[in-house]
Design a protein around this motif. Structure first.
Motif, PDB file in Angstrom:
ATOM      1  N   LEU A 197       0.869  -1.434   0.079  1.00 20.22           N
ATOM      2  CA  LEU A 197      -0.035   0.081   0.130  1.00 20.22           C
ATOM      3  C   LEU A 197       0.698   1.242   0.092  1.00 20.22           C
ATOM      4  O   LEU A 197       0.586   2.236  -0.524  1.00 20.22           O
ATOM      5  N   LEU A 198       1.869   1.279   0.810  1.00 18.51           N
ATOM      6  CA  LEU A 198       2.663   2.323   0.558  1.00 18.51           C
ATOM      7  C   LEU A 198       3.496   2.515  -0.577  1.00 18.51           C
ATOM      8  O   LEU A 198       3.805   3.703  -1.173  1.00 18.51           O
ATOM      9  N   GLY A 199       3.854   1.519  -1.426  1.00  9.65           N
ATOM     10  CA  GLY A 199       4.345   1.630  -2.571  1.00  9.65           C
ATOM     11  C   GLY A 199       3.211   2.024  -3.915  1.00  9.65           C
ATOM     12  O   GLY A 199       3.621   2.798  -4.485  1.00  9.65           O
ATOM     13  N   VAL A 200       2.018   1.654  -3.513  1.00 12.51           N
ATOM     14  CA  VAL A 200       0.884   1.986  -4.259  1.00 12.51           C
ATOM     15  C   VAL A 200       0.784   3.661  -4.121  1.00 12.51           C
ATOM     16  O   VAL A 200       0.611   4.369  -4.929  1.00 12.51           O
ATOM     17  N   CYS A 201       0.763   4.246  -2.940  1.00 13.51           N
ATOM     18  CA  CYS A 201       0.561   5.525  -2.636  1.00 13.51           C
ATOM     19  C   CYS A 201       1.831   6.353  -3.224  1.00 13.51           C
ATOM     20  O   CYS A 201       1.514   7.294  -3.842  1.00 13.51           O
ATOM     21  N   ALA A 202       3.211   5.804  -2.960  1.00 11.61           N
ATOM     22  CA  ALA A 202       4.171   6.492  -3.570  1.00 11.61           C
ATOM     23  C   ALA A 202       4.102   6.539  -5.188  1.00 11.61           C
ATOM     24  O   ALA A 202       4.427   7.579  -5.840  1.00 11.61           O
ATOM     25  N   GLY A 203       3.813   5.336  -5.872  1.00 11.33           N
ATOM     26  CA  GLY A 203       3.430   5.396  -7.100  1.00 11.33           C
ATOM     27  C   GLY A 203       2.543   5.987  -7.801  1.00 11.33           C
ATOM     28  O   GLY A 203       2.588   7.053  -8.709  1.00 11.33           O
ATOM     29  N   THR A 204       1.460   6.359  -6.909  1.00 11.44           N
ATOM     30  CA  THR A 204       0.108   7.186  -7.419  1.00 11.44           C
ATOM     31  C   THR A 204       0.551   8.344  -7.372  1.00 11.44           C
ATOM     32  O   THR A 204       0.452   9.252  -8.333  1.00 11.44           O
TER      33      THR A 204
END
Length: 381
Positions: A258-265
């Motif tokens: 989820l942290l990666g998704v937030c950073a990627g978004t």
């Protein structure tokens, strides 16, 4: 068989069917469509493109929303968006702006500030450039809110719970209960204003707002609590026992993903981080899906009449993704067309192919099932 007879038989087949419990679009399809429009809005400050996005969202909502209580919240989001623009302009007038300008409009009395507050001012000269910059910035945020309002008007918040994986089930219950608050509040406002109008009492002004506000909050909270109580009585939230190692691995994968998704978004939405945003988003999605898959072992629930993704649902979701991808590509190839300059002050120009790409977002108005009658809309919930 003549050509006219064949065309007459083909036309009903291409026409969108009436919505039933079996063919109603999943809530996730509407949210993917709306998030695609919101992503496109985040890539531009061109007021012409933002206005086109609002028009696309408004047309789809007008064509495909039902008579359910949550479908009436779109007008409230439009008013919130206009309020955001007004607040952004007021802040720009009284707190200034870093945008330099050569076209002064008026000058306000400036409040002297201490030395430690350098770079901040209250009052002073107001230029046309800073107001236009504030208008563009506020319009972008308002468009984002309106796109979210479109999803709230078209998607049944309770049906979102069926689309969530088992690992997020408990969180989904809380989110669904919270999401019923805003639509119920909008419905209560309309009901109380109608009752006051029939009694000959004013429906506008500060006094009317104060008299309506408390009953509205009370009614919306009571309905949300009633939904929570009914879900608890039906056994929502029960979990099975899993080994501690699996539970810890699930937490690490889910949280890291989820942290990666937030950073990627964030990288995709930011103008400078689009190159690193997509790989980070893909890695985060993979880790999150693995964690959600392991976390699904804790769920002991069954699904009654689960939502099925048909061709129409995939077309609706793909239209939003296509709009977002086109705007991201346009921002990388021709950023000046998406972000008109204010220094020097020039009129915005409508770029043709990004505007044509935004029209793809109208596809749900043609392929989504037509809303049923008010008597049948209760069966879709």
């Amino acid at each position: 068989m003549t050509r006219s007879t064949g065309a007459a038989r083909l036309r009903p087949a291409l026409r969108a069917p009436e919505a039933t419990r079996g063919n109603a679009l999943p809530a996730g399809a509407w949210w993917l469509w709306a998030l695609g429009l919101a992503t496109a809005a985040s890539r531009t400050t061109n007021p012409l493109l933002l206005g086109l996005l609002v028009g696309v969202a408004g047309y789809v909502v007008a064509a495909r929303r039902t008579d359910a209580p949550w479908a009436r919240s779109y007008g409230a989001f439009i008013r919130i968006g206009l309020f955001v623009i007004a607040v952004r302009l007021v802040f720009s007038v009284f707190l200034g702006s870093p945008v330099p300008g050569t076209h002064p409009l008026f000058t306000l009395p400036e409040v002297p500030l201490p030395d430690w507050a350098q770079g901040v001012r209250i009052g002073g000269r107001v230029t046309a450039e800073q107001l236009v910059f504030a208008l563009y910035d506020g319009a972008k945020l308002a468009t984002l809110l309106i796109c979210v309002g479109a999803a709230n008007s078209l998607a049944n918040p309770a049906r979102l719970l069926k689309s969530l994986p088992g690992a997020l089930y408990e969180v989904g219950v809380a989110v669904v209960v919270a999401m019923t608050f805003a639509p119920n509040m909008v419905a209560d406002v309309a009901r109380l204003r109608t009752a006051r109008r029939l009694r000959g009492r004013p429906t506008g002004g500060i006094g009317a707002v104060l008299q309506i506000g408390l009953p509205v909050l009370e009614g919306a909270l009571e309905r949300s609590v009633a939904v929570a109580a009914s879900m608890d009585a039906r056994g929502y939230g029960r979990t099975a026992q899993v080994p501690p190692a699996v539970r810890r691995t699930t937490y690490v994968l889910t949280l890291g993903g989820l942290l990666g998704v937030c950073a990627g978004t964030y990288g995709l939405l930011a103008a400078q981080g689009a190159v690193h945003g997509l790989p980070l988003l893909l890695v985060g999605l993979a880790a999150a899906m693995a964690g959600l898959g392991l976390g699904g072992r804790r769920s002991v629930r069954t699904r009654y009449r689960p939502d099925r993704w048909g061709v129409r649902a995939w077309l609706v979701a793909a239209s939003g993704v296509a709009v977002a991808a086109a705007m991201i590509w346009a921002g990388a190839t021709d950023p000046d067309a998406l972000r008109p300059g204010v220094v020097p002050l020039t009129a915005p120009v409508l770029p043709l192919w990004p505007a044509a790409a935004l029209l793809v977002g109208l596809l749900p108005a043609a392929v989504a099932p037509v809303p049923s009658s008010p008597s049948d809309s209760k069966e879709l919930a």
